[in-house]
Motif scaffolding. Structure first.
Motif, short mmCIF file in Angstrom:
data_model
loop_
_atom_site.label_atom_id
_atom_site.label_comp_id
_atom_site.label_asym_id
_atom_site.label_seq_id
_atom_site.Cartn_x
_atom_site.Cartn_y
_atom_site.Cartn_z
N THR A 1 42.77 125.65 81.43
CA THR A 1 41.36 126.11 81.46
C THR A 1 40.96 126.80 80.17
OG1 THR A 1 41.92 128.28 82.41
CG2 THR A 1 41.52 126.45 83.95
N LYS A 2 41.85 126.80 79.19
CA LYS A 2 41.56 127.55 77.96
C LYS A 2 40.69 126.77 76.97
CE LYS A 2 45.76 130.36 78.05
NZ LYS A 2 46.99 130.72 77.32
N GLY A 3 40.71 125.47 77.09
CA GLY A 3 40.02 124.65 76.09
C GLY A 3 38.76 124.02 76.60
N ASP A 4 38.46 122.86 76.08
CA ASP A 4 37.22 122.13 76.39
C ASP A 4 37.33 121.53 77.79
OD1 ASP A 4 34.99 120.62 76.53
OD2 ASP A 4 35.41 119.39 74.77
N LYS A 5 36.54 122.02 78.71
CA LYS A 5 36.60 121.55 80.09
C LYS A 5 36.08 120.12 80.25
CE LYS A 5 36.41 126.11 82.21
NZ LYS A 5 36.63 126.82 80.96
N LYS A 6 35.42 119.61 79.21
CA LYS A 6 34.94 118.24 79.26
C LYS A 6 35.99 117.25 78.80
CE LYS A 6 30.09 119.48 78.48
NZ LYS A 6 28.93 119.28 77.59
N GLY B 1 56.45 126.04 79.35
CA GLY B 1 57.75 125.48 79.01
C GLY B 1 58.43 124.76 80.15
N GLU B 2 57.97 125.01 81.37
CA GLU B 2 58.66 124.43 82.52
C GLU B 2 58.30 122.96 82.74
OE1 GLU B 2 59.45 128.51 85.10
OE2 GLU B 2 57.91 127.10 85.79
N LEU B 3 57.13 122.55 82.30
CA LEU B 3 56.79 121.14 82.41
C LEU B 3 57.71 120.31 81.51
CD1 LEU B 3 54.68 119.38 83.90
CD2 LEU B 3 53.32 119.41 81.82
N ALA B 4 57.98 120.82 80.32
CA ALA B 4 58.90 120.14 79.40
C ALA B 4 60.30 120.08 79.99
CB ALA B 4 58.92 120.86 78.05
N LEU B 5 60.73 121.17 80.62
CA LEU B 5 62.06 121.19 81.24
C LEU B 5 62.12 120.27 82.45
CD1 LEU B 5 62.87 125.00 80.94
CD2 LEU B 5 63.89 123.13 79.64
N MET B 6 61.03 120.17 83.20
CA MET B 6 60.98 119.24 84.32
C MET B 6 61.10 117.80 83.82
SD MET B 6 60.84 120.81 87.21
CE MET B 6 60.29 119.48 88.28
N TYR B 7 60.50 117.54 82.68
CA TYR B 7 60.64 116.22 82.07
C TYR B 7 62.11 115.91 81.78
CZ TYR B 7 61.29 113.22 77.99
OH TYR B 7 61.78 112.30 77.12
N VAL B 8 62.80 116.88 81.18
CA VAL B 8 64.21 116.67 80.85
C VAL B 8 65.03 116.44 82.12
CG1 VAL B 8 66.28 117.71 79.82
CG2 VAL B 8 64.05 118.05 78.74
N LEU B 9 64.75 117.23 83.15
CA LEU B 9 65.46 117.08 84.42
C LEU B 9 65.23 115.71 85.03
CD1 LEU B 9 64.79 120.59 86.02
CD2 LEU B 9 67.01 119.71 85.29
N LEU C 1 52.10 117.90 88.75
CA LEU C 1 52.58 119.28 88.67
C LEU C 1 51.72 120.12 87.73
CD1 LEU C 1 56.47 118.80 88.55
CD2 LEU C 1 55.09 119.66 90.45
N ARG C 2 51.30 119.54 86.60
CA ARG C 2 50.52 120.33 85.65
C ARG C 2 49.09 120.56 86.14
NH1 ARG C 2 49.73 116.37 80.37
NH2 ARG C 2 48.00 115.12 81.16
N ARG C 3 48.66 119.80 87.12
CA ARG C 3 47.33 120.00 87.67
C ARG C 3 47.30 121.13 88.72
NH1 ARG C 3 43.34 116.29 86.78
NH2 ARG C 3 43.93 114.44 85.56
N LYS C 4 48.48 121.55 89.17
CA LYS C 4 48.54 122.63 90.16
C LYS C 4 48.40 123.96 89.43
CE LYS C 4 51.55 122.44 93.49
NZ LYS C 4 50.68 122.27 94.67
N PRO C 5 47.34 124.71 89.69
CA PRO C 5 47.15 125.99 88.98
C PRO C 5 48.20 127.02 89.38
CG PRO C 5 45.51 125.71 90.72
CD PRO C 5 46.25 124.41 90.64
N ASN C 6 48.63 127.78 88.38
CA ASN C 6 49.58 128.87 88.59
C ASN C 6 50.84 128.43 89.33
OD1 ASN C 6 47.69 130.62 87.40
ND2 ASN C 6 46.73 131.04 89.38
#
Length: 276
Positions: A269-274, A205-213, A195-200
């Motif tokens: 995409t904000k950080g180190d792409k490597k 905060g929703e990844l954390a909530l998906m974890y809880v779910l 899920l986190r690899r899917k852009p936009n």
């Protein structure tokens, strides 16, 4: 038939018994720290943020996990106070550790002026993987088991021989509920990473909530199969009640935040792409 019984003690060092439980728990903690630090770089945070957090979160989470367990077994520990700190043989409640760890994250991110939701998103997949690994510590201690079943039932699940043999507890074969939850958590890790690899796709905060779910949904049903659960007044399993509350709360919060706020997407995409 000779059973392949696993000794909870891995080895003895300088007269001190080192338990498999402790080795597995520590291994999970090391893994979650490494994975989260690499993901932090991807979203524009620093690896040091994760390392610094763990210095606080690790001891406090362990204390929280133990306190949670002791509180719901209070009569026993009041009668055996010398065992309150004896955690090498088990007795750590995951929910207690998660609650304590969550509080540490909240205050730590406030102090560092980091988005709490972003930090939780970074940690969520790694945490659920560590939980999946940690359940094998319960297996080594022959705990977190379910009701009585036959050996034929376990063989029908096509389990390895060593699992079947070590599900022979107190003179009877038991449901391997530790394994059910471990598999559920590892599968949750795969889903959250996808899920986190899917852009936009997911907002902050929703990844954390998906974890809880995900975790609370599976834990509710698996906990219902266990026979060694912490109970609330001999009426309901504590973890089932908390799982239900967390699932409903996370779902409501997910919907509310989507409707109420214009949230940024989870951006890798904000950080180190490597970075990994």
């Amino acid at each position: 038939m000779k059973l392949l019984y696993i000794d909870p003690t891995a080895f003895t060092l300088f007269g001190l018994d080192i338990q498999w439980y402790a080795i597995i728990i520590v291994s999970g903690i090391v893994l979650v720290s490494w994975l989260a630090s690499k993901e932090a770089v991807k979203v524009g945070l620093r690896e040091d943020d994760v390392v610094d957090l763990m210095l606080w979160a690790l001891p406090i989470s362990i204390l929280g996990a133990r306190l949670y367990y002791v509180l719901f077994e209070l009569d026993y520990y009041l009668a055996h106070p010398s065992e309150i700190l004896a955690i090498r043989n088990g007795g750590l409640a995951i929910y207690g550790g998660l609650i304590a760890g969550g509080l540490v994250v909240f205050f730590f991110t406030r102090h560092r002026f980091i988005s709490t939701w972003k930090f939780l998103d970074v940690a969520a997949p790694s945490v659920i993987l560590a939980q999946g690994i940690g359940r094998w510590g319960n297996f080594m201690n022959h705990e977190a088991f379910g009701g009585v079943v036959s050996r034929n039932f376990l063989e029908g699940l096509h389990l390895p021989q060593f699992i079947i043999d070590n599900m022979y507890i107190d003179g009877q074969y038991r449901q391997p509920t530790f394994l059910y939850e471990s598999v559920w958590n590892v599968l949750g890790f795969v889903v959250l990473v996808a899920l986190r690899r899917k852009p936009n796709f997911l907002k902050e905060g929703e990844l954390a909530l998906m974890y809880v779910l995900w975790y609370s949904f599976g834990r509710f049903f698996i906990e219902g199969m266990r026979t060694d659960s912490l109970m609330l007044g001999n009426v309901i399993r504590v973890s089932q009640l908390l799982s239900a509350v967390l699932f409903v709360g996370a779902l409501a919060l997910l919907i509310f935040r989507r409707k109420k706020y214009d949230l940024p997407f989870y951006d890798r995409t904000k950080g180190d792409k490597k970075a990994i």
